[in-house]
Design an enzyme around this catalytic site. Structure first.
Site, PDB file in Angstrom:
ATOM      1  N   ASP A 165       0.864  -1.184   0.000  1.00  0.00           N
ATOM      2  CA  ASP A 165       0.000   0.000   0.000  1.00  0.00           C
ATOM      3  C   ASP A 165       0.901   1.235   0.000  1.00  0.00           C
ATOM      4  OD1 ASP A 165      -2.214  -1.611   0.225  1.00  0.00           O
ATOM      5  OD2 ASP A 165      -2.651  -1.109   2.303  1.00  0.00           O
ATOM      6  N   ARG A 213      -0.844  -0.930  -8.644  1.00  0.00           N
ATOM      7  CA  ARG A 213      -2.221  -0.552  -8.286  1.00  0.00           C
ATOM      8  C   ARG A 213      -2.323   0.968  -8.286  1.00  0.00           C
ATOM      9  NH1 ARG A 213      -3.288  -1.179  -2.373  1.00  0.00           N
ATOM     10  NH2 ARG A 213      -3.590  -3.396  -2.706  1.00  0.00           N
TER      11      ARG A 213
HETATM   12  C1  LIG Z   1      -8.259  -1.567  -3.863  1.00  0.00           C
HETATM   13  C2  LIG Z   1      -7.924  -0.223  -3.323  1.00  0.00           C
HETATM   14  C3  LIG Z   1      -6.741  -0.025  -2.659  1.00  0.00           C
HETATM   15  C4  LIG Z   1      -6.389   1.233  -2.166  1.00  0.00           C
HETATM   16  N1  LIG Z   1      -5.144   1.431  -1.649  1.00  0.00           N
HETATM   17  C5  LIG Z   1      -4.774   2.685  -1.333  1.00  0.00           C
HETATM   18  C6  LIG Z   1      -3.430   2.982  -0.954  1.00  0.00           C
HETATM   19  O1  LIG Z   1      -2.570   2.093  -0.891  1.00  0.00           O
HETATM   20  N2  LIG Z   1      -3.116   4.262  -0.631  1.00  0.00           N
HETATM   21  C7  LIG Z   1      -4.041   5.273  -0.702  1.00  0.00           C
HETATM   22  O2  LIG Z   1      -3.684   6.422  -0.443  1.00  0.00           O
HETATM   23  N3  LIG Z   1      -5.316   5.018  -1.063  1.00  0.00           N
HETATM   24  C8  LIG Z   1      -5.701   3.774  -1.377  1.00  0.00           C
HETATM   25  N4  LIG Z   1      -6.996   3.540  -1.770  1.00  0.00           N
HETATM   26  C9  LIG Z   1      -8.037   4.599  -1.610  1.00  0.00           C
HETATM   27  C10 LIG Z   1      -8.058   5.543  -2.810  1.00  0.00           C
HETATM   28  O3  LIG Z   1      -6.902   6.336  -2.806  1.00  0.00           O
HETATM   29  C11 LIG Z   1      -9.290   6.446  -2.790  1.00  0.00           C
HETATM   30  O4  LIG Z   1      -9.254   7.242  -1.637  1.00  0.00           O
HETATM   31  C12 LIG Z   1     -10.617   5.717  -2.832  1.00  0.00           C
HETATM   32  O5  LIG Z   1     -10.566   4.620  -3.682  1.00  0.00           O
HETATM   33  C13 LIG Z   1     -11.736   6.656  -3.322  1.00  0.00           C
HETATM   34  O6  LIG Z   1     -11.459   7.073  -4.642  1.00  0.00           O
HETATM   35  P1  LIG Z   1     -12.236   6.500  -5.923  1.00  0.00           P
HETATM   36  O7  LIG Z   1     -11.220   6.265  -6.988  1.00  0.00           O
HETATM   37  O8  LIG Z   1     -13.028   5.332  -5.561  1.00  0.00           O
HETATM   38  O9  LIG Z   1     -13.092   7.693  -6.486  1.00  0.00           O
HETATM   39  P2  LIG Z   1     -14.035   8.764  -5.820  1.00  0.00           P
HETATM   40  O10 LIG Z   1     -14.167   9.833  -6.857  1.00  0.00           O
HETATM   41  O11 LIG Z   1     -13.598   9.134  -4.465  1.00  0.00           O
HETATM   42  O12 LIG Z   1     -15.402   7.971  -5.696  1.00  0.00           O
HETATM   43  C14 LIG Z   1     -16.143   7.546  -6.815  1.00  0.00           C
HETATM   44  C15 LIG Z   1     -17.421   6.902  -6.328  1.00  0.00           C
HETATM   45  O13 LIG Z   1     -17.090   5.717  -5.596  1.00  0.00           O
HETATM   46  C16 LIG Z   1     -17.915   5.579  -4.465  1.00  0.00           C
HETATM   47  N5  LIG Z   1     -17.058   5.709  -3.252  1.00  0.00           N
HETATM   48  C17 LIG Z   1     -15.771   6.097  -3.202  1.00  0.00           C
HETATM   49  N6  LIG Z   1     -15.288   6.042  -1.945  1.00  0.00           N
HETATM   50  C18 LIG Z   1     -16.308   5.615  -1.180  1.00  0.00           C
HETATM   51  C19 LIG Z   1     -16.442   5.354   0.202  1.00  0.00           C
HETATM   52  N7  LIG Z   1     -15.433   5.510   1.071  1.00  0.00           N
HETATM   53  N8  LIG Z   1     -17.653   4.927   0.647  1.00  0.00           N
HETATM   54  C20 LIG Z   1     -18.686   4.734  -0.192  1.00  0.00           C
HETATM   55  N9  LIG Z   1     -18.614   4.969  -1.528  1.00  0.00           N
HETATM   56  C21 LIG Z   1     -17.451   5.403  -2.009  1.00  0.00           C
HETATM   57  C22 LIG Z   1     -18.928   6.663  -4.544  1.00  0.00           C
HETATM   58  O14 LIG Z   1     -20.031   6.171  -5.295  1.00  0.00           O
HETATM   59  C23 LIG Z   1     -18.219   7.740  -5.337  1.00  0.00           C
HETATM   60  O15 LIG Z   1     -19.080   8.616  -6.001  1.00  0.00           O
HETATM   61  C24 LIG Z   1      -7.335   2.293  -2.290  1.00  0.00           C
HETATM   62  C25 LIG Z   1      -8.542   2.099  -2.960  1.00  0.00           C
HETATM   63  C26 LIG Z   1      -8.831   0.877  -3.485  1.00  0.00           C
HETATM   64  C27 LIG Z   1     -10.121   0.705  -4.234  1.00  0.00           C
END
Ligand SMILES: Cc1cc2nc3c(=O)[nH]c(=O)nc-3n(C[C@H](O)[C@H](O)[C@H](O)COP(=O)(O)OP(=O)(O)OC[C@H]3O[C@@H](n4cnc5c(N)ncnc54)[C@H](O)[C@@H]3O)c2cc1C
Length: 308
Positions: A134, A184
């Site tokens: 991560d 990722r």
């Molecule tokens: C598999 C995976 C691993 C990750 N690993 C890391 C990492 O190592 N380091 C790091 O900094 N971040 C990590 N993240 C978190 C990432 O950085 C984002 O903060 C998170 O994925 C929200 O961004 P999004 O791309 O989904 O888009 P966004 O624009 O935030 O969300 C798009 C849509 O997704 C849905 N959504 C998003 N987040 C949520 C939530 N919390 N609850 C409910 N619905 C939601 C909503 O419908 C929203 O409209 C990871 C995320 C994933 C999916």
């Protein structure tokens, strides 16, 4: 605007104490956490893999403050891998590791984290699986990428997360877009200063697409970590243009977020991996989920009121 406020508030000891001791918090937390123990989590893993989903397992915990806790975190991963072995899932169940849980930020922590991660990589390799690192706040990015490079010399399938919101990430993607590299791509979940990261959501989304273009056009194996429907469409389009089939990349989403979309993509033949966190040290992880989507905070507060 609320997201950064929640992330800043999450650093307060009072907030941590109130939330982690309130009994009403638990039912809401369980939306995002698969279980508190390995025993409670394995049936969840089995259910997901039976439904065609792959998983990456995260033992909750980060920012340890002494070496004994770092050792405990390593041991928790070794126990997890031992428990996964009989399921025979191999690459369908990998593990995700936060190096701060392995002591990365302690004095001499880089080498300590590398040593613990090496043992986890060895154990994962023995059951035909692997690990992904991560990415945490920007002060750890260089160290994490250096650990990733060192691990890859012996365990080439070790993956790394890249956060699109950091200005440096297009360069990091170029450097990582090499054969056998598992990357990722995520938007980024930490509160970062304007000197190092885009602050505007639209800018972050554009940066994500630029990074994804680099990865899809390169030789790495892209892991598209996003719940954003537009990003999912863009990824499918870029993959098609790059001549990548369903084995040439994968989608990743977090446990408890957009489960219908997870099932839909898997049913379409996409590889869909669910980041599944478990354990008792859920505070930091949970607060980042609240910050990503202020509606989650409203849901959380509403359930506190109605259950109360
Ligand atoms: C598999 C995976 C691993 C990750 N690993 C890391 C990492 O190592 N380091 C790091 O900094 N971040 C990590 N993240 C978190 C990432 O950085 C984002 O903060 C998170 O994925 C929200 O961004 P999004 O791309 O989904 O888009 P966004 O624009 O935030 O969300 C798009 C849509 O997704 C849905 N959504 C998003 N987040 C949520 C939530 N919390 N609850 C409910 N619905 C939601 C909503 O419908 C929203 O409209 C990871 C995320 C994933 C999916």
């Amino acid at each position: 605007m609320l997201g950064p406020v929640i992330l800043a508030a999450s650093r307060s000891g009072v907030t941590r104490r109130v939330l982690t001791t309130a009994p009403l918090t638990r039912p809401v937390v369980s939306r995002f956490i698969a279980g508190e123990t390995i025993g409670a989590t394995l049936p969840v893993v089995k259910d997901m893999t039976d439904r065609g989903l792959d998983v990456t397992l995260d033992v909750l915990g980060e920012d340890v403050t002494d070496r004994a806790d770092a050792l405990r975190a390593r041991d928790a991963y070794l126990r997890l891998i031992e428990a996964l072995a009989p399921l025979g899932l191999e690459m369908r169940a990998e593990v995700s590791v936060k190096l701060s849980a392995f002591g990365q930020t302690l004095s001499g922590g880089h080498d300590l984290a590398l040593s613990h991660a090496t043992e986890v990589a060895e154990a994962a390799g023995r059951i035909g699986s692997t690990l992904t690192l991560d990415m945490e706040d920007h002060t750890t990015t260089d160290s994490t990428l250096a650990v990733h490079a060192a691990l890859r010399t012996r365990f080439p399938s070790t993956g790394a997360a890249v956060q699109a919101y950091l200005f440096r990430s297009e360069d990091d993607c170029r450097a990582l877009a090499r054969a056998g590299s598992r990357v990722r791509l995520v938007k980024g979940a930490y509160k970062e200063p304007p000197a190092v990261a885009h602050q505007d959501k639209a800018e972050v989304d554009k940066a994500y697409v630029r990074c994804l273009k680099i990865l899809m056009a390169g030789e790495a194996y892209p892991m598209v970590g996003s719940h954003d429907p537009r990003i999912v469409c863009v990824a499918q389009d870029l993959a098609q243009r790059a001549g990548r089939g369903p084995d040439g990349y994968e989608f990743q989403m977090l446990y408890g977020i957009r489960p219908d979309e997870q099932a839909r993509l898997a049913a379409q033949g996409h590889r869909m991996r669910i980041y599944t966190a478990y354990g008792t040290d859920w505070y930091g992880y949970f607060m980042r989920r609240l910050a990503e989507r202020p509606a989650n905070l409203a849901f959380f507060l509403r359930s506190m009121v109605t259950r109360g």
